[in-house]
Scaffold this motif. Structure first.
Motif, PDB file in Angstrom:
ATOM      1  N   PHE A 180     -27.817  75.060 -65.956  1.00 53.99           N
ATOM      2  CA  PHE A 180     -27.977  76.517 -65.962  1.00 53.99           C
ATOM      3  C   PHE A 180     -28.949  76.947 -67.057  1.00 53.99           C
ATOM      4  CE2 PHE A 180     -26.610  80.690 -67.589  1.00 53.99           C
ATOM      5  CZ  PHE A 180     -26.828  81.450 -66.443  1.00 53.99           C
ATOM      6  N   ASN A 181     -29.829  77.871 -66.697  1.00 57.37           N
ATOM      7  CA  ASN A 181     -30.805  78.441 -67.628  1.00 57.37           C
ATOM      8  C   ASN A 181     -31.743  77.364 -68.188  1.00 57.37           C
ATOM      9  OD1 ASN A 181     -31.976  80.676 -68.839  1.00 57.37           O
ATOM     10  ND2 ASN A 181     -30.771  80.463 -70.720  1.00 57.37           N
ATOM     11  N   SER A 182     -32.075  76.380 -67.347  1.00 59.50           N
ATOM     12  CA  SER A 182     -33.000  75.325 -67.761  1.00 59.50           C
ATOM     13  C   SER A 182     -34.085  75.137 -66.705  1.00 59.50           C
ATOM     14  CB  SER A 182     -32.251  74.006 -67.990  1.00 59.50           C
ATOM     15  OG  SER A 182     -31.318  74.122 -69.031  1.00 59.50           O
ATOM     16  N   ASP A 183     -34.727  76.225 -66.336  1.00 56.63           N
ATOM     17  CA  ASP A 183     -35.763  76.156 -65.312  1.00 56.63           C
ATOM     18  C   ASP A 183     -36.975  75.384 -65.827  1.00 56.63           C
ATOM     19  OD1 ASP A 183     -34.298  77.601 -63.500  1.00 56.63           O
ATOM     20  OD2 ASP A 183     -35.101  79.537 -64.136  1.00 56.63           O
ATOM     21  N   THR A 184     -37.557  74.595 -64.951  1.00 58.63           N
ATOM     22  CA  THR A 184     -38.762  73.854 -65.282  1.00 58.63           C
ATOM     23  C   THR A 184     -39.983  74.571 -64.706  1.00 58.63           C
ATOM     24  OG1 THR A 184     -38.635  72.494 -63.283  1.00 58.63           O
ATOM     25  CG2 THR A 184     -37.450  71.712 -65.224  1.00 58.63           C
ATOM     26  N   HIS A 202     -38.538  72.704 -71.299  1.00 56.27           N
ATOM     27  CA  HIS A 202     -37.559  72.070 -70.425  1.00 56.27           C
ATOM     28  C   HIS A 202     -38.202  70.957 -69.601  1.00 56.27           C
ATOM     29  CE1 HIS A 202     -35.080  76.039 -70.556  1.00 56.27           C
ATOM     30  NE2 HIS A 202     -34.767  75.234 -71.547  1.00 56.27           N
ATOM     31  N   SER A 203     -39.398  71.203 -69.084  1.00 53.16           N
ATOM     32  CA  SER A 203     -40.089  70.187 -68.287  1.00 53.16           C
ATOM     33  C   SER A 203     -40.440  68.969 -69.131  1.00 53.16           C
ATOM     34  CB  SER A 203     -41.358  70.778 -67.657  1.00 53.16           C
ATOM     35  OG  SER A 203     -41.054  71.837 -66.778  1.00 53.16           O
ATOM     36  N   VAL A 204     -40.987  69.222 -70.319  1.00 57.37           N
ATOM     37  CA  VAL A 204     -41.392  68.124 -71.194  1.00 57.37           C
ATOM     38  C   VAL A 204     -40.175  67.326 -71.655  1.00 57.37           C
ATOM     39  CG1 VAL A 204     -42.415  67.585 -73.433  1.00 57.37           C
ATOM     40  CG2 VAL A 204     -43.519  69.239 -71.923  1.00 57.37           C
ATOM     41  N   ARG A 205     -39.084  68.008 -71.983  1.00 60.78           N
ATOM     42  CA  ARG A 205     -37.880  67.322 -72.443  1.00 60.78           C
ATOM     43  C   ARG A 205     -37.323  66.404 -71.361  1.00 60.78           C
ATOM     44  NH1 ARG A 205     -32.493  68.862 -71.992  1.00 60.78           N
ATOM     45  NH2 ARG A 205     -33.177  70.840 -71.122  1.00 60.78           N
ATOM     46  N   LEU A 206     -37.192  66.910 -70.139  1.00 55.44           N
ATOM     47  CA  LEU A 206     -36.683  66.082 -69.055  1.00 55.44           C
ATOM     48  C   LEU A 206     -37.641  64.932 -68.741  1.00 55.44           C
ATOM     49  CD1 LEU A 206     -35.308  68.816 -66.617  1.00 55.44           C
ATOM     50  CD2 LEU A 206     -33.977  67.192 -67.976  1.00 55.44           C
ATOM     51  N   GLY A 207     -38.940  65.229 -68.770  1.00 56.63           N
ATOM     52  CA  GLY A 207     -39.920  64.180 -68.507  1.00 56.63           C
ATOM     53  C   GLY A 207     -39.890  63.092 -69.552  1.00 56.63           C
ATOM     54  N   ALA A 208     -39.772  63.472 -70.836  1.00 60.35           N
ATOM     55  CA  ALA A 208     -39.755  62.478 -71.912  1.00 60.35           C
ATOM     56  C   ALA A 208     -38.494  61.622 -71.864  1.00 60.35           C
ATOM     57  CB  ALA A 208     -39.868  63.174 -73.263  1.00 60.35           C
ATOM     58  N   VAL A 268     -43.396  79.004 -72.695  1.00 59.14           N
ATOM     59  CA  VAL A 268     -43.087  77.944 -73.659  1.00 59.14           C
ATOM     60  C   VAL A 268     -41.708  77.354 -73.375  1.00 59.14           C
ATOM     61  CG1 VAL A 268     -42.749  77.426 -76.098  1.00 59.14           C
ATOM     62  CG2 VAL A 268     -44.579  78.972 -75.403  1.00 59.14           C
ATOM     63  N   GLU A 269     -40.750  78.199 -73.023  1.00 55.16           N
ATOM     64  CA  GLU A 269     -39.407  77.715 -72.709  1.00 55.16           C
ATOM     65  C   GLU A 269     -39.419  76.829 -71.465  1.00 55.16           C
ATOM     66  OE1 GLU A 269     -35.066  79.568 -71.349  1.00 55.16           O
ATOM     67  OE2 GLU A 269     -36.678  80.885 -72.074  1.00 55.16           O
ATOM     68  N   TRP A 270     -40.112  77.270 -70.417  1.00 57.32           N
ATOM     69  CA  TRP A 270     -40.184  76.462 -69.193  1.00 57.32           C
ATOM     70  C   TRP A 270     -40.892  75.134 -69.462  1.00 57.32           C
ATOM     71  CZ3 TRP A 270     -42.654  81.253 -66.533  1.00 57.32           C
ATOM     72  CH2 TRP A 270     -41.672  82.216 -66.334  1.00 57.32           C
TER      73      TRP A 270
END
Length: 542
Positions: free
Chosen positions: A495-499, A337-343, A332-334
């Motif tokens: 840091f600590n924001s792996d997608t 991060h992916s959805v946030r950067l994509g949006a 869920v965390e990964w």
């Protein structure tokens, strides 16, 4: 006042152009005599030429050669089969042949490695069942394995363009050739294939650009290409100037391919002039029966099996075997991060695209057209080149202004990675928005001006309601591309924001292929959305 507004508009356009083109132009500073890299350029180049450069160039060229040839054969053969012939299952295979577009090439590489490697289920089963020993299959992590992965991941680019070209022009001309007494092999060789040649060339150019830009497959398979060399020079050798010089060489190869693709696109437009679709209504695909129908079915089903069905099945195997070992708590965390950067990137890219497209619509002068052309170049630039071009000027500014903390702003927050995404993917949104503007008649703009509407009201009350579908498509395409992007994300992520893409690569690199299946399948699921929409669009036009 109008002159002041014109100057402000020009300044804004130039600032936007600089933001999007700076990372691309910065890599050429490694050759400029006034910079430290330029002063050392000759020595660094001689050292690379004597050591790693021949290997990088040779491997990259061989990889591009075999992938281009294989994708051309597979894409053209399948496009000709579903366009010129009718057989059982053709309607289904028409859209299924697009499914490998949803599979990132590096995900396909993980799946095949997990199944075919020495300790994989296939070789273990063969050794156990037949009492054999040692390696029974060729090593998948090799140049040949990378060629296989790229061919069946990227052939849809050739298939899509060749199918469109053949469906628009070939049926009626093939029918005319049949009436003149030409046998089927000659009709295919002398009529259909020459018509599809510009489309095939454009598709192969796109395939080669994707191959040159790849980092995940080459790095995971241990292949020494320009892209892996750039990261090795920057991260392992700590030599930013060597990385920049390798990046310029890769960029020059991409520019050559981009020119070839543009030439092929112009030839495609020239060939379609004067050819209507009405005359093709009576020209029907040739019905294949018996063994010929089975052969066509196998020909079209095999790429789908190799490029989508088999990799998905290979990744589902560890999920079905033991769900408890999968990192559900971190997933869920990964994904967030992916959805946030994509949006964030999708929203900004759509905003940039709307601003540029509206500026060209209102005042198509040389400055505006030039800015739009610069913004459109980013998608062809590999992520490795953008990373080097982004970090070089940041390093200069940090050295000049050490107390401002500019490097930390770009490398420790989402600013840098979103900037890199915009450089690469703003062109995707711009193309979609411009296609939407092409369907809006200019008479609406004239009517709005006659009613006293200003530029803001024109965009908000006239253009925007007609551009909603185009902007939604643009946002979706950018979002999916950001979710799958790997090279720039690996270096620039906070840091600590792996997608999902980064985690899948790291788990696969650590030989935890079973755990890599979950984020990999999530990326495939996201990639399926635009593929499904594309297939529906093609069916509605058929």
């Amino acid at each position: 006042m109008p002159r002041l507004l014109h100057l402000l508009r020009s300044a804004a356009l130039l600032a936007l152009a600089g933001l999007l083109v700076l990372p691309v132009l910065a890599v050429f500073s490694a050759w400029w005599p006034g910079t430290p890299g330029g002063a050392e350029a000759g020595a660094i180049l001689r050292e690379m030429a004597a050591t790693v450069l021949p290997r990088y160039a040779g491997t990259t060229l061989w990889l591009a050669l075999w992938v281009g040839l294989g994708a051309a054969v597979v894409g053209t053969a399948t496009a000709a089969a579903v366009t010129l012939f009718d057989f059982r299952g053709r309607r289904t295979l028409e859209w299924m042949l697009l499914l490998p577009l949803a599979m990132p090439a590096y995900v396909t590489a993980y799946a095949y490695t997990d199944f075919l490697q020495f300790s994989g289920p296939l070789q273990v089963g063969l050794r156990t069942h037949f009492g054999l020993e040692g390696r029974l299959l060729p090593e998948v992590r090799s140049l040949g394995g990378a060629v296989w992965v790229f061919i069946f991941s990227l052939y849809p680019y050739v298939y899509l363009l060749a199918r469109t070209a053949l469906s628009e022009r070939a049926p009626q001309l093939m029918e005319a050739a049949r009436l003149l007494g030409a046998p089927l092999p000659r009709r295919i060789r002398a009529v259909a294939l020459p018509l599809a040649r510009p489309a095939v060339a454009a598709g192969v150019a796109l395939v080669l650009m994707e191959t040159l830009a790849d980092f995940g497959v080459a790095s995971y398979f241990g292949i020494q290409t320009f892209t892996t060399g750039i990261y090795k020079a920057w991260l392992a050798m700590d030599n930013r100037w060597a990385a920049a010089q390798l990046a310029t060489m890769l960029l020059l190869l991409v520019v050559v391919l981009l020119q070839l693709e543009h030439r092929a696109q112009r030839r495609m437009r020239f060939a379609t002039q004067g050819v209507g679709r009405a005359s093709s209504a009576e020209a029907q695909p040739l019905r294949l029966r018996g063994c010929w129908g089975v052969l066509a079915l196998v020909l079209c089903a095999l790429p789908v099996l190799m490029g989508f069905v088999a990799p998905v099945a290979f990744m589902l195997r560890p999920l079905a075997a033991d769900w408890s070992v999968l990192p559900w708590d971190r997933f869920v965390e990964w994904a967030w991060h992916s959805v946030r950067l994509g949006a964030i990137t999708a929203a900004l890219a759509v905003g940039v695209a709307l601003a540029l497209a509206f500026a060209v619509r209102r005042r198509p002068d040389a400055l505006t057209r030039g800015v739009v052309q610069l913004a459109s170049l980013g998608y062809a630039v590999p992520g490795a080149v953008i990373v080097v071009g982004l970090l070089l000027p940041v390093g200069w500014l940090q050295a000049a202004l050490p107390h401002w903390g500019l490097a930390a702003l770009v490398t420790s927050t989402a600013v840098g990675i979103v900037w890199a995404y915009l450089v690469r993917f703003a062109a995707v949104a711009l193309q979609s928005v411009q296609s939407g503007y092409a369907r809006i008649p200019r008479s609406l703009d004239d009517s709005a001006r006659m009613l006293g509407m200003g530029p803001g009201a024109l965009l908000a009350r006239v253009h925007w309601p007609l551009l909603r579908r185009s902007t939604a498509a643009a946002a979706l395409l950018v979002f999916v591309d950001v979710m799958k992007e790997l090279p720039a994300t690996m270096v620039l992520r906070p840091f600590n924001s792996d997608t999902l893409a980064v985690v899948a690569y790291q788990l696969a690199r650590d030989e935890r292929l079973g755990e890599a299946a979950l984020p990999s399948l999530a990326l495939v699921a996201v990639g399926l959305v635009p593929v499904i929409l594309l297939s529906r669009t093609l069916r509605s036009r058929a």
